[in-house]
Design an enzyme around this catalytic site. Structure first.
Site, PDB file in Angstrom:
ATOM      1  N   SER A 114       0.835  -1.203   0.000  1.00 18.69           N
ATOM      2  CA  SER A 114       0.000   0.000   0.000  1.00 18.69           C
ATOM      3  C   SER A 114       0.864   1.245   0.000  1.00 18.69           C
ATOM      4  CB  SER A 114      -0.870  -0.014   1.251  1.00 18.69           C
ATOM      5  OG  SER A 114      -1.468   1.250   1.457  1.00 18.69           O
ATOM      6  N   TYR A 169      -1.334   0.341  10.142  1.00 13.41           N
ATOM      7  CA  TYR A 169      -1.522  -0.403   8.893  1.00 13.41           C
ATOM      8  C   TYR A 169      -0.327  -0.195   7.964  1.00 13.41           C
ATOM      9  CZ  TYR A 169      -3.582  -1.388   4.255  1.00 13.41           C
ATOM     10  OH  TYR A 169      -3.834  -1.852   2.993  1.00 13.41           O
ATOM     11  N   LYS A 186       2.407  -3.017   6.667  1.00 13.35           N
ATOM     12  CA  LYS A 186       2.696  -3.260   5.246  1.00 13.35           C
ATOM     13  C   LYS A 186       4.187  -3.044   4.958  1.00 13.35           C
ATOM     14  CE  LYS A 186      -1.391  -4.259   3.354  1.00 13.35           C
ATOM     15  NZ  LYS A 186      -1.640  -5.545   2.656  1.00 13.35           N
TER      16      LYS A 186
END
Lengths: 328, 328
Positions: free
Chosen positions: A126, A150, A154
């Site tokens: 991402s 998050y 990642k």
């Protein structure tokens, strides 16, 4: 070719398996079997190959050993707790987004040591691995300083993927997807939801709310392009990527104003009039921290492609989701 | 102020505790207690405060809870499996360098949730988070694409440290140390060993082997500067660093030729003559993949300092290790 898709019930996973069913092959290799895994049971399309559906929590010991028991040559790993939830539930985000991925990598490594197993692993990363402040265009060598858990998870997965590839346990590639528009389905509460809502809803004859200024710039690709990234990575020789196994995928840098102008050209003024301005300072502030443009020369040189205009993105949606028809 | 040092038996840990014992305070705060932890029992110096020595494996469940039981306000985490060993023993490297650090972070987080505990955590990272090819000077925003498992583990730790700091569980800073010269002690087999050997051995009247060309450039700081980085980070308000909690420390970019020239100026031609050229293609190739210079403007603006010449580095060694005397 045997394929395992982890996160098969999500939007990209579903569309990827639909594409596999339609094509029947990847890079000239016939597909013999697909395992569609998610935490809920995926509903696979009719396909010219058998599809096993497995619903399980992949982030518990032993689960990934089961998933790779058939020794798939290709693994596409799309499973994740999304940004908002990973921020609200620290334990859950790390458990799925970090530990789950590590369980998968470790299961592969142990099978590598035992039998020389070495699958191709495509991982959906991402642009959340980047954290503001940004240069106007983020260079290919820009550092990862995420501002969410998050994005942190990642970025860690990217590092692990590169190290396991370098060691020869697997042959991996991490693809950083742009924000996907037009997302099909109902409007959702994600801060990025409006980018899709203001196209999808008017194209279906419904009102949509625009919470930010038209000058807001962001980074986009269609669901079709996202599936295209996976197909391309699955077909190519990943050693061409070199040791820097994670890549920002191509995308379109555009403002909301350009997005609306494209909608006007494709669907006319009546459709555009269904967008209602309703400024929301909270959403505007979140979006202001997002990246607006990327240098994707490396991914493009490797053959990855995305849309070059918002009209293309809108037409892809009309073809893929609306059967070619505009209007409610 | 209560302090926990993890990795207290290593060279930097030992010197850091010696400095604490000498100063008796950090940033105006009197030191009341030090816990010196390592996998082997550290041998602390005489100090004006009590020093507990704990020898344990910190990468097993529960170990870090014991280490922070006294709720130290400052934790200095220096423990690591070094690069070569982490490359040879994949499991051990990940277990200590990644899982161990995560156990520590998690123990702190749980104490944070339970009691609002929020220590300052200084972490020793490494320039091994960067992987070739490099620009001539590595910019402050250059990405982490390590080419070793050790570098991968350090880069992951950096990401975790930043996320746990952002969340408010702790107040962290990751410091990327330059290659430390002059390392005291016996010559070791590390590929970087010769940078120290060609100074330390001749200064003690002994021969040393130089396996590379004098044109080789690298990035250096003294043990004294390394301890200075820790002292400065321990004393400062870490919120001044901002969310990008990991920093390349200042250092000296110099060639082996410049290193030898400084030795000549400090100790004379007779000492320099003790360096024997013995080219080693294997070591030359490893060293060719290392970074040569860094833009450290951010760390310098925050007040971190290192030596500006190799003469300073050599004089620090003569003062700190040789009691001011040159020659065997």
């Amino acid at each position: 070719m045997r394929i395992l898709v982890i996160g098969a019930a999500g939007m990209v996973g579903r569309k990827f398996i639909e594409r596999l069913a339609r094509d029947g092959h990847i890079g000239g290799k016939s597909i013999s079997h697909v395992t569609a895994h998610d935490v809920v049971a995926a509903v696979p399309p009719k396909a010219p190959f058998p599809v096993d559906v497995i619903a399980s929590d992949f982030a518990v010991p032993g689960a990934c050993e089961t998933l790779i028991a058939g020794r798939p040559e290709l693994i596409v790993h799309l499973a994740a707790i999304v940004s908002g939830e990973a921020e609200q539930d620290f334990d859950k985000g790390y458990r799925i987004n970090l530990d789950g991925t590590r369980f998968l990598l470790e299961a592969i490594r142990h099978a590598h040591h035992a039998e020389g197993y070495r699958p191709k692993l495509i991982f959906s990363s991402s642009i959340a691995v980047f954290g503001a402040p940004f240069p106007e265009t983020i260079p290919g060598e820009f550092f990862s300083t995420p501002l969410t858990s998050y994005g942190t998870q990642k970025a860690i997965d990217e590092l692990l993927l590169a190290d396991y590839s370098r060691r020869g346990f697997l042959d991996g590639a991490g693809l950083r997807f742009p924000t996907i528009v037009v997302r099909p389905g109902a409007p959702n509460k994600a801060a990025s939801g409006f980018f899709s809502n203001i196209l999808r809803e008017p194209l279906a004859g419904k009102e949509a709310v625009l919470p930010v200024d038209e000058s807001v710039r962001h980074w986009f690709a269609s669901p079709r392009a996202a599936v295209g990234f996976l197909m391309h990575a699955a077909a190519m020789d990943l050693s061409a990527i070199g040791p820097r196994r994670n890549l920002s995928m191509p995308g379109l840098s555009a403002t909301v104003g350009e997005e609306i102008e494209a909608l006007r050209r494709v669907a006319g003024e009546k459709t555009v009039k269904l967008i209602r301005r309703e400024p929301d300072a909270f959403i505007a502030k979140i979006v202001a921290g997002w990246a607006t443009n990327f240098d994707t020369a490396r991914a493009e040189a490797l053959g990855f492609t995305a849309e070059k205009s918002f009209e293309e993105i809108i037409r892809a949606h009309i073809e893929d989701e609306l059967g070619g028809n505009i209007g409610g």
